[in-house]
Design an enzyme around this catalytic site. Structure first.
Site, PDB file in Angstrom:
ATOM      1  N   ARG A   1       7.430   7.309  -9.394  1.00 28.76           N
ATOM      2  CA  ARG A   1       7.208   6.669  -8.178  1.00 28.76           C
ATOM      3  C   ARG A   1       7.466   7.691  -6.980  1.00 28.76           C
ATOM      4  O   ARG A   1       7.053   7.350  -5.786  1.00 28.76           O
ATOM      5  CB  ARG A   1       8.256   5.327  -8.191  1.00 28.76           C
ATOM      6  CG  ARG A   1       7.985   4.681  -6.395  1.00 28.76           C
ATOM      7  CD  ARG A   1       8.321   3.046  -6.620  1.00 28.76           C
ATOM      8  NE  ARG A   1       9.498   2.870  -7.440  1.00 28.76           N
ATOM      9  CZ  ARG A   1      10.845   3.126  -6.846  1.00 28.76           C
ATOM     10  NH1 ARG A   1      10.657   3.724  -5.615  1.00 28.76           N
ATOM     11  NH2 ARG A   1      11.898   2.997  -7.335  1.00 28.76           N
TER      12      ARG A   1
ATOM     13  N   TYR B   1     -12.317  -0.662   9.355  1.00 28.63           N
ATOM     14  CA  TYR B   1     -12.584  -1.571   8.179  1.00 28.63           C
ATOM     15  C   TYR B   1     -11.818  -2.704   8.395  1.00 28.63           C
ATOM     16  O   TYR B   1     -10.672  -2.681   9.015  1.00 28.63           O
ATOM     17  CB  TYR B   1     -12.282  -0.733   7.178  1.00 28.63           C
ATOM     18  CG  TYR B   1     -12.059  -1.208   5.515  1.00 28.63           C
ATOM     19  CD1 TYR B   1     -13.032  -1.848   5.237  1.00 28.63           C
ATOM     20  CD2 TYR B   1     -10.727  -1.471   5.102  1.00 28.63           C
ATOM     21  CE1 TYR B   1     -12.977  -2.724   3.862  1.00 28.63           C
ATOM     22  CE2 TYR B   1     -10.446  -2.129   4.085  1.00 28.63           C
ATOM     23  CZ  TYR B   1     -11.652  -2.825   3.265  1.00 28.63           C
ATOM     24  OH  TYR B   1     -11.345  -3.630   2.499  1.00 28.63           O
TER      25      TYR B   1
ATOM     26  N   ASP C   1      -9.367   8.014   9.871  1.00 24.87           N
ATOM     27  CA  ASP C   1      -9.596   7.716   8.376  1.00 24.87           C
ATOM     28  C   ASP C   1     -10.915   8.396   8.274  1.00 24.87           C
ATOM     29  O   ASP C   1     -12.001   8.222   8.777  1.00 24.87           O
ATOM     30  CB  ASP C   1      -9.870   6.367   8.539  1.00 24.87           C
ATOM     31  CG  ASP C   1     -10.379   5.779   7.034  1.00 24.87           C
ATOM     32  OD1 ASP C   1     -11.085   6.185   6.505  1.00 24.87           O
ATOM     33  OD2 ASP C   1     -10.135   4.189   6.749  1.00 24.87           O
TER      34      ASP C   1
ATOM     35  N   LYS D   1     -13.422   5.704  -2.810  1.00 25.67           N
ATOM     36  CA  LYS D   1     -14.936   5.997  -2.267  1.00 25.67           C
ATOM     37  C   LYS D   1     -15.321   7.262  -2.976  1.00 25.67           C
ATOM     38  O   LYS D   1     -15.462   7.267  -3.972  1.00 25.67           O
ATOM     39  CB  LYS D   1     -15.140   5.829  -0.959  1.00 25.67           C
ATOM     40  CG  LYS D   1     -14.230   4.415  -0.265  1.00 25.67           C
ATOM     41  CD  LYS D   1     -15.033   3.068  -0.802  1.00 25.67           C
ATOM     42  CE  LYS D   1     -14.386   1.636  -0.575  1.00 25.67           C
ATOM     43  NZ  LYS D   1     -13.059   1.371   0.122  1.00 25.67           N
TER      44      LYS D   1
HETATM   45  C1  LIG Z   1     -13.016   3.144   5.925  1.00 28.05           C
HETATM   46  C2  LIG Z   1     -12.107   2.364   4.821  1.00 28.05           C
HETATM   47  N1  LIG Z   1     -10.910   2.762   5.087  1.00 28.05           N
HETATM   48  C3  LIG Z   1     -10.114   2.154   3.909  1.00 28.05           C
HETATM   49  C4  LIG Z   1     -10.473   1.231   3.168  1.00 28.05           C
HETATM   50  C5  LIG Z   1      -9.383   0.792   2.303  1.00 28.05           C
HETATM   51  O1  LIG Z   1      -9.646   1.351   1.155  1.00 28.05           O
HETATM   52  P1  LIG Z   1      -8.831   0.913  -0.372  1.00 28.05           P
HETATM   53  O2  LIG Z   1      -9.913  -0.270  -0.596  1.00 28.05           O
HETATM   54  O3  LIG Z   1      -8.963   2.038  -1.389  1.00 28.05           O
HETATM   55  O4  LIG Z   1      -7.579   0.106  -0.080  1.00 28.05           O
HETATM   56  C6  LIG Z   1     -11.934   0.861   2.733  1.00 28.05           C
HETATM   57  C7  LIG Z   1     -12.274   0.310   1.984  1.00 28.05           C
HETATM   58  O5  LIG Z   1     -13.512  -0.275   1.831  1.00 28.05           O
HETATM   59  C8  LIG Z   1     -12.824   1.699   3.985  1.00 28.05           C
HETATM   60  O6  LIG Z   1     -14.091   1.450   3.810  1.00 28.05           O
END
Ligand SMILES: Cc1ncc(COP(=O)(O)O)c(C=O)c1O
Length: 397
Positions: A61, A114, A186, A211
């Protein structure tokens, strides 16, 4: 490998961040250290590890050799100094935001985010007396007006999900630095292959590694990278380790495997996306196409300046109503109706009904989307097959 020599991206995605010259037993691939705990030689060893005098391990962890290699590799690719692996993109995003904000602070978010990230900023943080301001960060005037003495973080995605709007990282970072504000970007849509926010002045980069970093739709994972090693140490031990959003070593290993082909995949994803975007642009039943690689797109010039490529997510609007958009996503055969993106398979969805369901309905337009917007993550199939698939679905409206 000469640690000081900066090799090229495709080489680094395969070799970068190694601490030891060789893997155990001369294996080509690193092992998966599938262990919860680590054994000490004696109490002197314990003392050294717990005081960080030794970089040996205590408990997964907190750290694990497979995860450390993934963190180091991501850090090399993002041109940062250190990184932290998380159980998901949302674990990374929420931990970073909580680590940088305290009661009384403000966070400025871009209006298009998101769905779950939007929810963290607008629903969770206010419970801890952290306020937010949602502004259109494509308009720097709006940002300047929103900044006040309590603003501590500016948080955004570029390209943004699902509007693909492009935000000027360098410009925002300059404004932020002058006011002692941290910039968190992000970078999920672009990946470090197409964009490196830390080089442009951002303080922290976060990813849904679920992704493109994984690339195969078989992992849920996240990562945060920064040039500030002290901050990353705090993020790891005071937040990731204490909130407990740790990545499993097996997932770390799958991500290292995914990274080996990141450049190859991104080039092909983008090649397919450019063809599909132009096809959609010409289609008489398509009203609007959102793709940063189209010259007429609003953020095209900034994308050209700050990115090495435009990525492979396209959003579009069809002529007609929501029922027509539904007809398209219900009638594609190869493209899969699913949330997520960045996989080998082409994925299609209606953001307002799926990934962005949390947005207030009366504010969708203000947030850069509509009920009928379709988002497509262009996969690695032969693009002619995907075009035929969409052509067939579009012919039904
Ligand atoms: C741009 C973006 N950031 C963060 C996330 C969240 O990621 P996770 O689903 O791996 O928690 C997503 C999920 O679709 C996303 O499209």
């Amino acid at each position: 490998m000469d640690k000081d020599k900066r090799l090229r991206f495709d080489t680094m995605s395969i070799h970068g961040g190694k601490e030891d010259e060789k893997n155990p037993k001369n294996a080509l691939n690193p092992p998966i250290f599938q262990t919860s705990t680590f054994v000490f030689n004696d109490t002197e060893h314990v003392k050294k590890v717990f005081s960080f005098e030794s970089s040996d391990y205590v408990y997964t962890r907190g750290n694990n050799p497979t995860l450390r290699l993934f963190e180091n590799r991501m850090s090399v690719l993002e041109e940062g100094k250190a990184g932290v692996a998380f159980a998901s993109g949302m674990a990374a995003i929420s931990s970073v935001l909580f680590s940088l904000l305290k009661p009384g602070d403000n966070v400025i978010i871009n209006k298009t985010l998101y769905g779950s990230s939007y929810n963290v900023a607008t629903q969770l943080l206010p419970k801890y007396e952290v306020n937010y301001k949602a502004v259109n960060l494509c308009k720097l005037k709006e940002l300047e007006q929103a900044i006040d003495e309590n603003t501590k973080v500016i948080y955004f995605e570029t390209p943004a999900n699902p509007s693909l709007s492009i935000i000027d990282i360098e410009h925002i970072s300059k404004i932020a630095k002058a006011c002692n504000i941290k910039v968190v970007v992000d970078n999920t849509f672009a990946t470090p292959y197409f964009q490196r926010p830390l080089v442009l002045g951002a303080d922290v980069v976060v990813h849904s590694a679920t992704k493109y970093i994984s690339g195969h739709g078989d992992v849920v994972a996240g990562v945060a990278v920064s040039k500030d090693e002290e901050y990353i140490h705090k993020l790891k031990f005071d937040y990731m380790c204490e909130f407990g959003g740790v990545m499993s070593p097996f997932n770390g290993w799958l991500l290292l495997r995914g990274l080996k082909t990141l450049g190859v995949r991104m080039r092909e994803h983008e090649r397919n996306a450019i063809k599909l975007a132009h096809y959609l642009l010409e289609h008489k039943k398509v009203r609007q196409v959102y793709y940063p690689g189209l010259e007429g797109f609003d953020g095209y010039d900034i994308a050209k300046k700050q990115m090495d490529g435009f990525g492979a997510i396209i959003s579009f609007e069809v002529e007609g109503r929501l029922s027509d958009a539904k007809k398209v996503v219900n009638n594609v055969k190869l493209a899969q109706l699913a949330v997520s993106l960045g996989d080998c398979e082409t994925l299609i969805e209606l953001p307002a009904a799926m990934t962005h369901l949390g947005y207030p309905r009366d504010k969708l337009a203000e947030f850069g989307l509509t009920e009928s917007m379709i988002r497509i993550s262009v996969g690695l199939e032969n693009i002619e097959d995907i075009i035929e698939d969409l052509d067939n679905a579009l012919s039904l409206i």
